[in-house]
Write a protein that holds these residues in place. Structure first.
Motif, short mmCIF file in Angstrom:
data_model
loop_
_atom_site.label_atom_id
_atom_site.label_comp_id
_atom_site.label_asym_id
_atom_site.label_seq_id
_atom_site.Cartn_x
_atom_site.Cartn_y
_atom_site.Cartn_z
N THR A 15 0.83 -1.21 0.00
CA THR A 15 0.00 0.00 0.00
C THR A 15 0.86 1.26 0.00
OG1 THR A 15 -1.81 -1.16 1.12
CG2 THR A 15 -1.78 1.25 1.27
N THR A 16 1.95 1.24 0.74
CA THR A 16 2.88 2.37 0.73
C THR A 16 3.40 2.63 -0.67
OG1 THR A 16 3.56 1.96 3.01
CG2 THR A 16 5.08 3.23 1.65
N THR A 17 3.71 1.56 -1.39
CA THR A 17 4.18 1.70 -2.77
C THR A 17 3.10 2.28 -3.66
OG1 THR A 17 5.80 -0.09 -2.55
CG2 THR A 17 4.98 0.38 -4.78
N ALA A 18 1.87 1.82 -3.52
CA ALA A 18 0.77 2.33 -4.34
C ALA A 18 0.59 3.83 -4.13
CB ALA A 18 -0.52 1.58 -4.00
N ILE A 19 0.57 4.26 -2.88
CA ILE A 19 0.35 5.68 -2.57
C ILE A 19 1.47 6.54 -3.13
CG2 ILE A 19 0.37 7.35 -0.66
CD1 ILE A 19 -1.15 5.19 0.99
N HIS A 159 14.68 1.47 4.01
CA HIS A 159 13.88 1.51 5.24
C HIS A 159 14.03 2.87 5.91
CE1 HIS A 159 12.01 0.36 8.99
NE2 HIS A 159 13.07 0.83 9.62
N PHE A 160 12.89 3.57 6.08
CA PHE A 160 12.85 4.82 6.82
C PHE A 160 11.66 4.78 7.77
CE2 PHE A 160 15.26 6.45 3.17
CZ PHE A 160 16.14 7.36 3.76
N THR A 161 11.86 5.11 9.03
CA THR A 161 10.73 5.15 9.96
C THR A 161 9.78 6.29 9.64
OG1 THR A 161 12.04 6.50 11.51
CG2 THR A 161 12.06 4.11 11.84
N VAL A 162 10.22 7.23 8.83
CA VAL A 162 9.37 8.36 8.49
C VAL A 162 8.14 7.92 7.70
CG1 VAL A 162 10.52 8.96 6.30
CG2 VAL A 162 9.40 10.75 7.65
N TYR A 163 8.19 6.77 7.02
CA TYR A 163 6.99 6.26 6.34
C TYR A 163 5.87 6.01 7.35
CZ TYR A 163 9.43 5.53 1.91
OH TYR A 163 10.10 5.71 0.73
N ALA A 167 2.39 8.21 7.64
CA ALA A 167 1.12 7.49 7.47
C ALA A 167 0.16 7.84 8.61
CB ALA A 167 1.37 5.99 7.44
N TYR A 168 0.67 7.95 9.82
CA TYR A 168 -0.18 8.33 10.96
C TYR A 168 -0.80 9.71 10.74
CZ TYR A 168 0.67 4.53 14.26
OH TYR A 168 0.68 3.30 14.89
N GLU A 169 -0.07 10.60 10.08
CA GLU A 169 -0.55 11.95 9.84
C GLU A 169 -1.41 12.04 8.57
OE1 GLU A 169 -0.18 14.44 11.94
OE2 GLU A 169 1.01 13.22 13.31
N ARG A 175 5.91 14.99 1.64
CA ARG A 175 5.37 16.24 2.14
C ARG A 175 5.45 16.35 3.66
NH1 ARG A 175 2.13 19.07 -1.53
NH2 ARG A 175 2.29 20.66 0.09
N TYR A 176 6.06 15.35 4.28
CA TYR A 176 6.04 15.28 5.74
C TYR A 176 7.22 15.99 6.39
CZ TYR A 176 5.79 13.26 10.43
OH TYR A 176 5.72 13.09 11.78
N SER A 177 8.42 15.79 5.87
CA SER A 177 9.62 16.34 6.49
C SER A 177 10.77 16.27 5.50
CB SER A 177 9.99 15.54 7.75
OG SER A 177 10.36 14.21 7.40
#
Length: 201
Positions: A15-19, A159-163, A167-169, A175-177
């Motif tokens: 799903t992360t890849t799709a988005i 691998h990045f924890t920022v994903y 996603a929580y936001e 566009r997050y950081s």
């Protein structure tokens, strides 16, 4: 163009890849009609989009309903795709994209599908996800795919924890950081290869 994203194990970043591919396709050419069809019964993408405070540059739709007009359609399939459905997915897609973690058990799950994938080298690509720093595991996995004559992207998604945080936001990672912008570069590279390789398909 129809890009179907399928996985044979959970938690590989489907799903992360799709988005993030949709985010790339839509922002690279703002007037391009990009649709992300959520085919997961859990409504993961639909729920994410509905709760997002961000004005998405692409349309999210229910795959079970009539879809709006599109130039690029990305289909997020249910988790753990049935291997028996693989031939139909290949036939009905411009590109079947298979995210696979670099973990050996995930790699072997994809290798087990070699006999189905191998006859269609121009219709699918394996995308390695959650890559640790360094190239050792990426190279080892690519060698295994090469031995089985399977086609994979030469680069992958680090691998990045920022994903998780993005996603929580409800925000695409770029566009997050500032860290998110660096993470997004991996999907920009894959998206660029897709446009160059399948734009005339």
């Amino acid at each position: 163009m129809i890009i179907t994203i399928a996985s044979f194990k959970g938690g590989v970043g489907k799903t992360t890849t799709a988005i993030h591919l949709c985010q790339y396709f839509a922002t690279r050419r703002p007037k391009r009609r990009v649709v992300l069809a959520d085919g997961d019964p859990n409504r993961t993408v639909l729920d994410w989009a509905e709760s997002s405070p961000f004005d998405l540059p692409f349309t999210v739709a229910d795959a079970s309903e009539d879809l709006p007009a599109y130039e690029i359609l990305v289909v997020d399939t249910p988790a753990r795709t049935d291997p028996d459905e693989l031939a139909d997915l290949i036939e009905n897609s411009t590109l079947l994209l298979i995210p696979t973690k670099v973990d050996i058990f995930d790699v072997r799950a994809t290798l087990a599908l070699a006999d189905i994938l191998r006859p269609h080298p121009d219709k699918y690509r394996i995308l390695l996800t959650e890559l640790p720093r360094g190239k050792r595991l990426l190279k080892a996995a690519l060698e295994l795919f090469k031995e089985k004559e399977l086609e994979a992207f030469g680069s992958g998604i680090q691998h990045f924890t920022v994903y998780r945080d993005a996603a929580y936001e409800g925000v695409p990672v770029g566009r997050y950081s500032e860290t998110g912008k660096r993470a997004m570069q991996d999907y920009e590279e894959i998206g660029s290869q897709i446009i160059k390789g399948w734009k005339d398909a």
